[in-house]
Design an enzyme around this catalytic site. Structure first.
Site, mmCIF file in Angstrom:
data_model
loop_
_atom_site.group_PDB
_atom_site.id
_atom_site.type_symbol
_atom_site.label_atom_id
_atom_site.label_comp_id
_atom_site.label_asym_id
_atom_site.label_seq_id
_atom_site.Cartn_x
_atom_site.Cartn_y
_atom_site.Cartn_z
ATOM 1 N N ASN A 175 -3.015 8.447 4.684
ATOM 2 C CA ASN A 175 -1.735 7.798 4.982
ATOM 3 C C ASN A 175 -1.535 7.531 6.470
ATOM 4 O O ASN A 175 -0.485 6.999 6.867
ATOM 5 C CB ASN A 175 -0.577 8.656 4.449
ATOM 6 C CG ASN A 175 -0.443 8.539 2.938
ATOM 7 O OD1 ASN A 175 -0.849 7.529 2.368
ATOM 8 N ND2 ASN A 175 0.098 9.555 2.304
ATOM 9 N N ARG B 79 0.836 -1.215 0.000
ATOM 10 C CA ARG B 79 0.000 0.000 0.000
ATOM 11 C C ARG B 79 0.870 1.264 0.000
ATOM 12 O O ARG B 79 0.559 2.255 -0.669
ATOM 13 C CB ARG B 79 -0.923 -0.032 1.221
ATOM 14 C CG ARG B 79 -1.909 1.115 1.251
ATOM 15 C CD ARG B 79 -3.042 0.855 2.233
ATOM 16 N NE ARG B 79 -3.970 1.973 2.243
ATOM 17 C CZ ARG B 79 -4.171 2.764 3.290
ATOM 18 N NH1 ARG B 79 -3.502 2.556 4.421
ATOM 19 N NH2 ARG B 79 -5.027 3.760 3.216
#
Ligand code: HEM
Length: 340
Positions: A107, A75
């Site tokens: 994030n 990711r």
């Protein structure tokens, strides 16, 4: 005197030829031998021959004690590439209190930065100033996902250089939201030079890992304003998800993206999509377009997914890369190099 001048001239021309050769090889020679966007296989074969072995060694030593690492690094690589290209901007810390990409909400659940830093330290000791953080992240993501699923390996092209800018304010416009519908996903992936097969195969990255309740709980309660769940969600699965996320505000709880199979890199993600058990709205959205639906069916019914994923990862890994003289090779992955 004349002779000395000739020697200097020949020397300068040789330097020029060498430099042209170096830059051409960094950009790729366009002869179809595998260069993509200036990246190529084994970019560090001469400048740091052990770089790739070091990355793999450290990743293989960490994954057994940290089984969530493959999903985290995969990711992280995706989030790096979609914002400013694969330039390791996701690894940079905030500067002068201006939030960096890693400070943004999408994030917030990334982790594994310490592993990238550790790899960089070892490589920097061997070959100072040679191997970019962007390449280390691309290699680490591949090696983590390939372990223990060796057959799903993809070739990582290298030669990326590191960027010097990272802004939290650029993240939301460039990363797809879990609440996206099909056309938003499609537009965003197209804007990165990716096609429909890339969108569907890369979404298959959700065959591993987890998502927090906040990223899908809107589908569970009062979705249409009548107190019900998203009608496109399998009702039994929706009931299970409500039991996992009774309090959507509890952001710590996570659920597997590929229920029952989230530790194995397989094609089960496409099977569960077809059973209306895609966890995120963006997963379920892949069934809303006829061509995309056909790809989901194909990946579910064959082993085509693995090759398609490998091809798409190479394409994703080449998005807006910095090569040649652009950017820099950071000494530490979390900060840009000091300017003189
Ligand atoms: C298609 C658009 C995509 C959207 C909207 C999306 C969104 C998300 C969201 C919201 C999560 C959960 C994060 C959390 O709650 O901590 C997640 C997890 C994840 N995503 Fe995606 N994603 C997309 C595409 C991708 C791609 C292209 C990849 C890689 C090729 C990827 C790999 C992952 C992985 C491995 C996880 C699990 C992370 C973990 O366990 O920590 N995703 N994604």
């Amino acid at each position: 005197m004349m002779r000395a001048r000739n020697i200097v001239f020949v020397f300068l021309v040789s330097l020029l030829v060498l430099e042209v050769f170096r830059v051409c090889s960094a950009y790729g020679d366009g002869d179809g031998d595998g260069d993509v966007a200036g990246l190529r296989l084994n970019f560090y074969a001469e400048s740091c021959p052990n770089a790739e072995i070091i990355v793999k060694g450290i990743i293989l030593s960490r994954v057994p004690t940290n089984p969530t690492l493959p999903a985290k690094l995969l990711r992280m690589h995706f989030h790096d590439c979609f914002v400013r290209g694969c330039d390791a901007s996701v690894l940079l810390n905030a500067v002068n209190n201006v939030p960096a990409e890693k400070d943004s909400i999408p994030n917030a659940s990334l982790s594994g930065f310490d592993v990238i830093d550790d790899i960089k330290t070892v490589i920097e000791n061997k070959c100072p100033g040679v191997v970019s953080c962007a390449d280390i992240l691309a290699l680490a993501a591949r090696d983590a996902v390939s372990f223990p699923y060796i057959s799903n390996k993809w070739e990582v092209l290298t030669g990326r250089r590191d960027g010097r800018v990272s802004l939290s304010s650029e993240v939301n416009a460039n990363l797809p939201s879990p609440f996206s519908n099909f056309s938003t996903l499609w537009q965003l992936f197209s804007s990165k030079g990716l096609n429909l097969t890339d969108l569907v195969s890369l979404s298959g990255g959700h065959t591993i890992g987890v998502a927090h309740c906040a990223t899908f709980s809107n589908r569970l309660y009062n979705f249409t304003g009548k107190g019900d769940a998203d009608p496109s969600l399998n009702p039994i699965y929706a009931q299970f998800l409500r039991s996992q996320c009774p309090n959507p505000a509890n952001s710590a709880t996570t659920v597997e993206l590929d229920p029952g199979s989230s530790k194995s890199f397989d094609k089960n993600y496409f099977n569960i999509l077809l059973q209306n058990e895609g966890l995120l709205q963006s997963d379920a959205a892949l069934l809303k377009d006829g061509n995309s639906f056909q790809l989901v069916e194909r990946f579910s019914n064959s082993s085509d997914f693995f090759n398609a994923f490998a091809t798409s990862m190479v394409k994703m890994g080449a998005i807006e890369v910095l090569t040649g003289y652009a950017g820099e090779i950071r000494k530490r992955c979390s900060v840009v190099n000091p300017t003189n």
